[in-house]
Design a protein around this motif. Sequence first.
Motif, PDB file in Angstrom:
ATOM      1  N   ARG A   3       0.845  -1.193   0.000  1.00 29.20           N
ATOM      2  CA  ARG A   3       0.000   0.000   0.000  1.00 29.20           C
ATOM      3  C   ARG A   3       0.880   1.241   0.000  1.00 29.20           C
TER       4      ARG A   3
ATOM      5  N   ARG B  45      -0.668   0.364 -10.321  1.00 24.46           N
ATOM      6  CA  ARG B  45      -1.646   0.356  -9.240  1.00 24.46           C
ATOM      7  C   ARG B  45      -2.673  -0.741  -9.499  1.00 24.46           C
ATOM      8  N   CYS B  46      -3.168  -1.237  -8.392  1.00 30.14           N
ATOM      9  CA  CYS B  46      -4.177  -2.284  -8.493  1.00 30.14           C
ATOM     10  C   CYS B  46      -5.493  -1.661  -8.963  1.00 30.14           C
TER      11      CYS B  46
ATOM     12  N   GLU C 235      -8.509  -2.759  -8.478  1.00 33.65           N
ATOM     13  CA  GLU C 235      -9.560  -2.811  -7.459  1.00 33.65           C
ATOM     14  C   GLU C 235      -9.304  -1.816  -6.332  1.00 33.65           C
ATOM     15  N   ASP C 236      -8.062  -1.760  -5.927  1.00 39.65           N
ATOM     16  CA  ASP C 236      -7.712  -0.883  -4.819  1.00 39.65           C
ATOM     17  C   ASP C 236      -6.510  -0.037  -5.241  1.00 39.65           C
ATOM     18  N   LYS C 237      -6.788   1.182  -5.533  1.00 36.81           N
ATOM     19  CA  LYS C 237      -5.731   2.021  -6.108  1.00 36.81           C
ATOM     20  C   LYS C 237      -4.666   2.433  -5.095  1.00 36.81           C
ATOM     21  N   THR C 238      -4.896   2.112  -3.855  1.00 27.78           N
ATOM     22  CA  THR C 238      -3.840   2.402  -2.882  1.00 27.78           C
ATOM     23  C   THR C 238      -2.763   1.322  -2.911  1.00 27.78           C
TER      24      THR C 238
ATOM     25  N   THR D  63       0.332  -6.061   1.562  1.00 26.15           N
ATOM     26  CA  THR D  63      -0.790  -5.138   1.763  1.00 26.15           C
ATOM     27  C   THR D  63      -1.628  -5.504   2.965  1.00 26.15           C
TER      28      THR D  63
END
Length: 524
Positions: free
Chosen positions: A276, A322-323, A325-328, A404
């Motif tokens: 993250r 970046r992912c 689904e979850d850009k963090t 993560t």
Amino acid sequence: MENQDRREFTFLGSGGGGRGNNNDFLRGGPHTKLMMIKEVDFFSNSTSESARNNNNKPHDDELHDETAVKDIGSSTHQVSDPAGVNTGLNLHTPSSGMLKSAYDQEKPNTELIRLRGELDRLHDENGKLRGMLDQITKSYSELQGQLLMAMQKQAQEYHQGQKVEPSGMSSQTIAAQQIMDPRPLTALDVNDPSVSDDNKTQELSVSLSNTMEVMSKERDRHMIKVPRKQTCTEDGLDQSSQSWGSPKSPKLDEAKGEEQAPEVPFRKARVSVRARSDAPLISDGCQWRKYGQKMAKGNPCPRAYYRCTMAVGCPVRKQVQRCAEDKTILTTTYEGNHNHPLPPAATSMANTTSAAAAMLLSGSTTSKEALTSSGFFPSSMPYVSTMATLSASAPFPTITLDLTQSPSCNPMQLLHRIPSPSATFPLPLHGVPPQLLGHPMYFPPKLPAPQVLGQRHSHTSMVETVTAAIASDPNFTAALAAAISTIMRAPRSNDGSTNPTNGVPAGLPGSPQLPQSCTTFSTN
DNA sequence: CGAATTTGACCGGCGC
DNA sequence: GCGCCGGTCAAATTCG
């Protein structure tokens, strides 16, 4: 100073070098400057004079000048004072006028003679160094051959041994050692447990890097001997090699031309790190230059391509994306092996990726069959599925370290999340098994150096934690090797997924929650 | 002005 | 053979 500042800046993750690698090297630092000054000093008096005013001028210059005066004094039979300093008092002797003019005339000649002598000396030194280099190269080649033979022999012996020995922890340990132990003949000295200070740690990591290259080279040779298309795994490896070693790239072509340069074979496995981060890059201590960005299919976020610029021709590259689904979550995929010493801040990540890649590749060659054909996967499989993701759906082996799931980034919390399969399972940061202290994969867990700020600090911390976990935990390495072998060995269906009913020994805990063909280890 | 990044073009592999 | 896709190159652009 300006260079230093720029380096520092890029260390923090803002990108790589100039447009050309040569520029990167020359821009480099005090080393280059020092060599240039030396050359000037040897061949040009006037430049030497000007260089003397340079703050960066090495002390050698003054020493040379001093000895030059001495030489002149002796060649003109002038007597210097007892302290060896030419005070110029000789100018007041009765023949001072003649001597002075002789001094003036002879100064250039004697200086020339001195410089020639110096040049000769350097030639000799150069010759000696060449000889040493030749010898080292020869020894290196010999060691490579021995290593290859040893690895093959080990694999054979183990394979035979497995037919007799029932499965269990002991076999697991043996197999893990085989997979993890690249050092039967090289780099033994650096594994001395007594080595503990920082300098030694740095040397250690460099040596590991070199050892890895030896391994990769040997593996490559081994794979060349094996008929192509023998297994789908090797096929996949070849593909990955092609995909990463751009046939278009002139540099890589050159490298290939040089009798399969060492870095090429190692560019076969990828190691992904998921973490993250709000920052565009995770600081890993290396210098990177961005050379491309693409929109990848199925992900609205672009994928950035970076190349290591810490040394000329370093083959290491990384992708950052970046992912969806979850850009963090930032996924950084490393590939290749550094061909240069790394700064302390970079060694952890490099060690992690090297170790993971080495395991991937080891599992794909010598020990794979032995592991998978012998009921190697015991009850430790639940542990296996807690740390990393191994993908066989890609045309190349990729291992993903998922960081993560440790929001607090507290190493101990992370470690405690790792389900321990046995009561004797040591906590990596505390109870390092003695046999691992001398292990090439083991690096004394060094807690994060204060080289990064803010969030980056926490990510570095995680990286080092995972490195320590991987390096120090024999169960993890064994289990990981097992998982890798499973994926490698399992035949792929047309859609690229492994067939869980084929190639996996009965009783193997599968990965029920896995997407497609991944065996998953996650950190929670 | 040099260094670093951006971005469109290009190339090879692969599936259809 | 064609199109898609991942990866790389290198000219153009931005930045310090």
